[in-house]
Structures are given as C-alpha cells and as structure tokens.
Motif scaffolding. Structure first.
Motif, PDB file in Angstrom:
ATOM      1  N   ALA A  10      93.264  26.030  21.655  1.00  0.00           N
ATOM      2  CA  ALA A  10      91.809  25.479  20.751  1.00  0.00           C
ATOM      3  C   ALA A  10      90.486  25.466  20.985  1.00  0.00           C
ATOM      4  O   ALA A  10      89.302  25.308  20.992  1.00  0.00           O
ATOM      5  CB  ALA A  10      92.162  23.570  20.398  1.00  0.00           C
ATOM      6  N   ASN A  11      90.866  26.132  22.698  1.00  0.00           N
ATOM      7  CA  ASN A  11      89.834  26.467  24.159  1.00  0.00           C
ATOM      8  C   ASN A  11      88.912  27.164  23.231  1.00  0.00           C
ATOM      9  O   ASN A  11      87.738  27.643  23.989  1.00  0.00           O
ATOM     10  CB  ASN A  11      90.348  26.477  24.783  1.00  0.00           C
ATOM     11  N   ARG A  12      88.930  28.086  22.333  1.00  0.00           N
ATOM     12  CA  ARG A  12      87.529  29.164  21.812  1.00  0.00           C
ATOM     13  C   ARG A  12      88.182  29.461  20.588  1.00  0.00           C
ATOM     14  O   ARG A  12      88.883  29.769  20.118  1.00  0.00           O
ATOM     15  CB  ARG A  12      87.877  30.407  23.301  1.00  0.00           C
ATOM     16  N   GLY A  13      87.049  30.504  20.303  1.00  0.00           N
ATOM     17  CA  GLY A  13      87.395  31.432  18.816  1.00  0.00           C
ATOM     18  C   GLY A  13      87.095  30.700  17.762  1.00  0.00           C
ATOM     19  O   GLY A  13      86.431  29.626  17.832  1.00  0.00           O
TER      20      GLY A  13
ATOM     21  N   ASN B  84      97.404  29.109  15.548  1.00  0.00           N
ATOM     22  CA  ASN B  84      95.958  30.290  16.226  1.00  0.00           C
ATOM     23  C   ASN B  84      96.182  30.769  16.778  1.00  0.00           C
ATOM     24  O   ASN B  84      95.522  31.892  16.798  1.00  0.00           O
ATOM     25  CB  ASN B  84      94.992  29.042  15.694  1.00  0.00           C
ATOM     26  N   ALA B  85      96.681  31.034  18.170  1.00  0.00           N
ATOM     27  CA  ALA B  85      97.349  31.174  19.588  1.00  0.00           C
ATOM     28  C   ALA B  85      97.467  32.951  19.216  1.00  0.00           C
ATOM     29  O   ALA B  85      98.436  32.837  18.579  1.00  0.00           O
ATOM     30  CB  ALA B  85      97.890  30.593  20.074  1.00  0.00           C
ATOM     31  N   GLY B  86      96.972  33.532  19.639  1.00  0.00           N
ATOM     32  CA  GLY B  86      97.094  35.338  19.066  1.00  0.00           C
ATOM     33  C   GLY B  86      96.327  35.564  19.987  1.00  0.00           C
ATOM     34  O   GLY B  86      95.729  35.591  21.053  1.00  0.00           O
ATOM     35  N   ALA B  87      97.377  36.929  20.186  1.00  0.00           N
ATOM     36  CA  ALA B  87      97.027  38.253  21.414  1.00  0.00           C
ATOM     37  C   ALA B  87      96.872  39.564  20.905  1.00  0.00           C
ATOM     38  O   ALA B  87      97.107  39.600  19.354  1.00  0.00           O
ATOM     39  CB  ALA B  87      98.006  38.690  22.733  1.00  0.00           C
ATOM     40  N   LEU B  88      95.594  40.684  21.378  1.00  0.00           N
ATOM     41  CA  LEU B  88      95.832  41.741  20.855  1.00  0.00           C
ATOM     42  C   LEU B  88      95.769  42.426  22.131  1.00  0.00           C
ATOM     43  O   LEU B  88      94.562  42.557  23.036  1.00  0.00           O
ATOM     44  CB  LEU B  88      94.136  41.801  20.023  1.00  0.00           C
TER      45      LEU B  88
ATOM     46  N   ASP C 138      86.281  36.328  20.502  1.00  0.00           N
ATOM     47  CA  ASP C 138      86.378  37.427  21.480  1.00  0.00           C
ATOM     48  C   ASP C 138      87.660  38.353  20.921  1.00  0.00           C
ATOM     49  O   ASP C 138      87.065  39.311  21.821  1.00  0.00           O
ATOM     50  CB  ASP C 138      87.279  36.326  22.963  1.00  0.00           C
ATOM     51  N   MET C 139      88.063  38.133  20.280  1.00  0.00           N
ATOM     52  CA  MET C 139      89.340  38.888  19.585  1.00  0.00           C
ATOM     53  C   MET C 139      88.249  39.760  18.898  1.00  0.00           C
ATOM     54  O   MET C 139      88.743  41.209  18.754  1.00  0.00           O
ATOM     55  CB  MET C 139      90.261  38.540  18.890  1.00  0.00           C
ATOM     56  N   GLY C 140      87.915  39.432  17.901  1.00  0.00           N
ATOM     57  CA  GLY C 140      86.412  40.151  16.622  1.00  0.00           C
ATOM     58  C   GLY C 140      85.819  41.086  17.416  1.00  0.00           C
ATOM     59  O   GLY C 140      85.662  41.983  16.832  1.00  0.00           O
TER      60      GLY C 140
ATOM     61  N   GLU D 255      81.756  41.797  19.121  1.00  0.00           N
ATOM     62  CA  GLU D 255      80.167  41.290  18.485  1.00  0.00           C
ATOM     63  C   GLU D 255      79.935  42.158  17.304  1.00  0.00           C
ATOM     64  O   GLU D 255      78.991  41.136  16.645  1.00  0.00           O
ATOM     65  CB  GLU D 255      78.754  41.517  19.654  1.00  0.00           C
ATOM     66  N   ARG D 256      80.661  42.617  16.972  1.00  0.00           N
ATOM     67  CA  ARG D 256      80.626  43.294  15.430  1.00  0.00           C
ATOM     68  C   ARG D 256      80.917  42.815  14.600  1.00  0.00           C
ATOM     69  O   ARG D 256      80.661  43.260  13.358  1.00  0.00           O
ATOM     70  CB  ARG D 256      80.825  44.952  15.876  1.00  0.00           C
ATOM     71  N   ALA D 257      81.621  42.035  14.368  1.00  0.00           N
ATOM     72  CA  ALA D 257      82.032  41.229  13.348  1.00  0.00           C
ATOM     73  C   ALA D 257      81.479  40.847  12.758  1.00  0.00           C
ATOM     74  O   ALA D 257      80.325  39.670  13.081  1.00  0.00           O
ATOM     75  CB  ALA D 257      82.841  40.603  13.819  1.00  0.00           C
ATOM     76  N   PRO D 258      81.105  40.569  10.999  1.00  0.00           N
ATOM     77  CA  PRO D 258      80.601  40.621   9.898  1.00  0.00           C
ATOM     78  C   PRO D 258      80.838  38.759   9.835  1.00  0.00           C
ATOM     79  O   PRO D 258      79.662  38.375   9.582  1.00  0.00           O
ATOM     80  CB  PRO D 258      79.734  41.147   9.203  1.00  0.00           C
ATOM     81  N   GLY D 259      81.765  38.517  10.368  1.00  0.00           N
ATOM     82  CA  GLY D 259      82.017  37.677  10.296  1.00  0.00           C
ATOM     83  C   GLY D 259      82.083  35.796  10.652  1.00  0.00           C
ATOM     84  O   GLY D 259      82.387  36.219  12.015  1.00  0.00           O
TER      85      GLY D 259
END
Length: 229
Positions: free
Chosen positions: A8-11, A81-85, A186-188, A190-194
């Motif tokens: 819940a802390n970001r994104g 929601n927590a995830g890693a890439l 952070d994961m998606g 800056e180019r992400a459109p959504g």
C-alpha cells in the motif's frame, strides 16, 4: 467496508488505498515497514490503519493477521497487490534463477500466505471479495518469449485464484485475478499510458459490486472485461 491492501505504500497499492478511503472505506494498509505508510496515515488518520507485513515472510503475515483480528472482528476485502518484476529483458540462456525464485516468493507465495492467514477474518465479513493483481503477461493464450519470472508467476497466480474461487464457491465470495493495465508506477514506468488512479477506482467499483461481471469469470481486466486465460 474494511479493505486489506498489500504493497500500500506506493504505486497501485497507494492509489487503491486513497480511492477506498475517499469512498468512506477503512483500509488496512500493509507494507514491510510502517514508516513507508507515513504519508497515507497523515492524510487519512482515521481511515488508514497500518499493518507491518512482509509477504515473503509467513511469520510476518501470521503476526499481522493476529493483530488485525485483535482490532477487528472481520474484514471484507483482500487485495493482493504487492509484486516484483525482475529479469525483464533476460533471455532464457541468461536467466538468474535466484531472481525467478524471489519473484515467485513475492508474486505467488505472497498472495497465498495472505489468503491463508486472513481468510478466517474474511469469512466473517460481508459482500466479500478477493482480488489478486495479475497481468496480461500471465495469459497462456498470448504468451510471448520474455519476462519469464514475472509472466510465469502471474500464470501461477491465476491458477491459485481459480482454486480459491472454487474453494469459497459456497460462501458467495467474489474472487478475481485482475489485469490492472499498463500504468504509470515504479514497475510500469513513465511511458505507461494508464493512470493508477483510474485503475484503482475501477477496482473499488468491482469491490462495491458496481460492475456486473459474469459469475464464471475469474481472470478479468480492471474494467471488468474478460481476459484470455
């Protein structure tokens, strides 16, 4: 509603927490460290309740669930929601399996741990929903040669979602694996459109049963449309 949100802390997790409290809900905001939730707590001190929870550590999840049960008799929604890439551009010949294992630990085992320990509280709630944040990368139908750790973890998460949907089918609990879209986080990137805010509001619409979704569906887009399995 009392809505538990991991990461819940970001994104998207941050956007989900804000969207929920702005609609009058109570949020159990989860992060590995309570200090990471300072901004949310300061903005919404009466609606955001921090829970220190590391999805990769089962003891941490169990302790968080015990603390939640001491304060509340029930919860109504779980949003994993927590995830890693990791290893986004790695070829299979170069894949670091330690990062594959770390990805599975966060993206698959994490939601499994959360559901395991918070399900008893959810069973006591009302109009319950479980949402696992998945991805179009987890679709077997549209699989592509890349994002091995992330895609495989999300495919497995979809399987877990289907299993839990079956497990709670007699309790009128909605269970979904949801593709949030390509959004600016952070994961998606800056180019992400959504927008994470748009996705968050769509997810809260689903939680509030404002979207009509076929009861047989479990892998869907954030707007409620079906995804290819």
């Amino acid at each position: 509603m009392k809505i538990l949100v991991t990461g819940a802390n970001r994104g998207l997790g941050y956007a989900l927490s804000k969207a929920a409290v702005l609609r009058g809900h109570t949020v159990l905001a989860c992060a590995r460290n309570e200090d990471q939730l300072k901004d949310l707590i300061e903005q919404y001190p009466n609606q955001v309740h921090p829970l220190e929870l590391d999805v990769t550590d089962e003891k941490s999840v169990a302790v968080a669930a015990a603390k939640a049960s001491e304060k509340w008799e029930s919860i109504d929604v779980i949003i994993n929601n927590a995830g890693a890439l990791y290893e986004r551009d790695a070829k299979i010949e170069d894949l670091d399996f330690s990062l594959l294992e770390r990805t599975m630990n966060v993206n698959l085992y994490g939601p499994m741990r959360v559901v395991k320990h918070f399900l008893p509280l959810l069973f006591k709630g009302t109009d319950q929903t479980i949402i696992n944040i998945s991805s179009d990368a987890g679709s077997i139908t549209t699989a592509y040669g890349g994002d091995y750790p992330y895609a495989i973890s999300k495919t497995a998460l979809n399987m877990f979602t289907k299993q839990i949907k079956h497990y709670v089918s007699n309790k009128n609990i909605n269970v979904y694996a949801i593709h949030p879209g390509w959004i600016k986080t952070d994961m998606g990137g800056e180019r992400a459109p959504g927008s994470p805010d748009d996705t968050a509001n769509n997810l809260i619409d689903i939680v509030e049963k404002k979207k009509i979704i076929d009861e047989d569906l479990f892998f869907i887009k954030h707007d409620g449309e079906s995804m290819k399995i």
